[in-house]
Design a protein around this motif. Structure first.
Motif, PDB file in Angstrom:
ATOM      1  N   GLU A  78       0.627  -1.289   0.099  1.00 47.57           N
ATOM      2  CA  GLU A  78      -0.534   0.072   0.185  1.00 47.57           C
ATOM      3  C   GLU A  78       0.612   1.565  -0.074  1.00 47.57           C
ATOM      4  OE1 GLU A  78      -0.602   0.667   4.671  1.00 47.57           O
ATOM      5  OE2 GLU A  78      -1.936  -0.082   3.709  1.00 47.57           O
ATOM      6  N   SER A  93       1.377   4.915   1.056  1.00 49.79           N
ATOM      7  CA  SER A  93       1.670   5.939   1.967  1.00 49.79           C
ATOM      8  C   SER A  93       0.264   6.197   3.087  1.00 49.79           C
ATOM      9  CB  SER A  93       2.450   6.797   2.108  1.00 49.79           C
ATOM     10  OG  SER A  93       2.390   7.787   1.409  1.00 49.79           O
ATOM     11  N   TYR A  94       0.151   7.136   1.792  1.00 49.12           N
ATOM     12  CA  TYR A  94      -1.315   7.769   1.664  1.00 49.12           C
ATOM     13  C   TYR A  94      -3.512   6.649   1.629  1.00 49.12           C
ATOM     14  CZ  TYR A  94      -1.106   8.354  -3.338  1.00 49.12           C
ATOM     15  OH  TYR A  94      -0.861   7.652  -4.379  1.00 49.12           O
ATOM     16  N   ASN A  95      -2.619   5.828   1.736  1.00 46.89           N
ATOM     17  CA  ASN A  95      -3.761   4.210   1.270  1.00 46.89           C
ATOM     18  C   ASN A  95      -4.466   4.339   2.456  1.00 46.89           C
ATOM     19  OD1 ASN A  95      -5.310   1.882  -0.495  1.00 46.89           O
ATOM     20  ND2 ASN A  95      -4.822   1.173   1.718  1.00 46.89           N
ATOM     21  N   ARG A  96      -6.194   4.649   2.678  1.00 49.69           N
ATOM     22  CA  ARG A  96      -7.434   4.243   3.738  1.00 49.69           C
ATOM     23  C   ARG A  96      -7.439   2.791   2.969  1.00 49.69           C
ATOM     24  NH1 ARG A  96      -9.036  10.737   4.593  1.00 49.69           N
ATOM     25  NH2 ARG A  96      -7.281  11.235   4.711  1.00 49.69           N
ATOM     26  N   VAL A  97      -7.888   2.122   1.473  1.00 50.14           N
ATOM     27  CA  VAL A  97      -8.674   1.265   1.810  1.00 50.14           C
ATOM     28  C   VAL A  97      -8.355   0.119   2.132  1.00 50.14           C
ATOM     29  CG1 VAL A  97      -9.830  -0.147   0.353  1.00 50.14           C
ATOM     30  CG2 VAL A  97      -9.300   2.603  -0.634  1.00 50.14           C
ATOM     31  N   GLN A  98      -7.845  -0.384   2.823  1.00 51.25           N
ATOM     32  CA  GLN A  98      -7.401  -1.791   3.798  1.00 51.25           C
ATOM     33  C   GLN A  98      -8.245  -2.852   3.754  1.00 51.25           C
ATOM     34  OE1 GLN A  98      -6.037  -0.857   7.003  1.00 51.25           O
ATOM     35  NE2 GLN A  98      -6.437   1.965   6.477  1.00 51.25           N
TER      36      GLN A  98
END
Length: 256
Positions: free
Chosen positions: A222, A224-229
């Motif tokens: 992922e 550094s700014y990924n928010r989808v788990q």
């Protein structure tokens, strides 16, 4: 009716090891679509004798609304790049477009023989010649961008933000109408000379065979700014199935 095979000409006929030549469109277009990076060569200017070769992302397809009968190669590029400018200039000068040559290659195996002279690769390759023009029709351009994006990972277009006006303005698509093309394939084990095959000392001291070569995909990492788990299925499933498919393909192509 779409062409099933390219006619042999002085430009595309495979001379060296001619039996390895391929002219069928399915193979040649398939090689372009399977290769992550195509190498596109062209002459930048009559005053510059050195040709230019650019690594570019490209895919083959047919935009039916264009009225074309044959598939073209669509190349992704930046709006102000030299190749885009030269393609525009060629059309303005009354030419069919910028003459280009596009190459795509896959190495499937390292072929290790008794002597360095007979070492080789198992490989598949395609070389295409054609004329490149800017794809200015907005519907075709958007279609081509989807084609190229889904060529990276299937269904990625549907699972990412739709390009906005700024994206469309900074991106250009080159459409290459294919004039001629050919492919070349080598598969199988080494081929050694009779003198070496009759030399017991050489046979008993040199290992021969093929080392399969294939691309493999690692575990998705992922940003550094990924928010989808959860890794999306179109990414995770593709990574798993494609790595196996590429391995199986290489093993089949390099078997004795």
């Amino acid at each position: 009716m779409a062409t099933q095979a390219y006619e042999k000409t002085a430009s595309n006929t495979v001379k060296r090891k001619g039996t390895r030549g391929r002219y069928d469109t399915d193979f040649i277009h398939g090689m372009i679509n399977k290769t992550a990076v195509c190498h596109v060569s062209f002459l930048p200017d009559p005053s510059e004798p050195m040709p230019i070769i650019l690594p570019m992302i490209g895919k083959v397809g047919l935009f039916e609304a264009s009225g074309d009968e044959e598939e073209s190669i669509y190349l992704h590029g930046y709006v102000s790049s030299r190749i885009m400018r030269l393609a525009d200039e060629a059309v303005k000068q009354g030419q069919e477009g910028l003459p280009v040559c596009i190459a795509a290659t896959k190495v499937d195996g390292l072929v290790l023989a008794l002597t360095p002279f007979n070492h080789s690769y198992d490989y598949r390759s395609a070389v295409v010649q054609g004329h490149a023009v800017s794809c200015d029709d907005q519907d075709e351009k958007l279609w081509a961008m989807e084609l190229i994006t889904n060529g990276v990972i299937p269904d990625r277009w549907e699972n990412s933000r739709v390009p906005d006006k700024a994206d469309m303005q900074s991106t250009r698509i080159l459409k290459v109408k294919i004039d001629t093309a050919s492919g070349k394939v080598r598969t199988g084990p080494p081929g050694d000379d009779r003198k070496d095959m009759n030399n017991e000392d050489v046979l008993n001291s040199v290992w021969t065979g093929v080392v399969p070569v294939y691309e493999t995909y690692g575990e998705p990492r992922e940003s550094s700014y990924n928010r989808v788990q959860t890794i999306p299925s179109h990414v995770g499933d593709y990574v798993k199935t494609q790595s196996k498919a590429l391995r199986d393909e290489a093993m089949e192509l390099t078997k004795s």
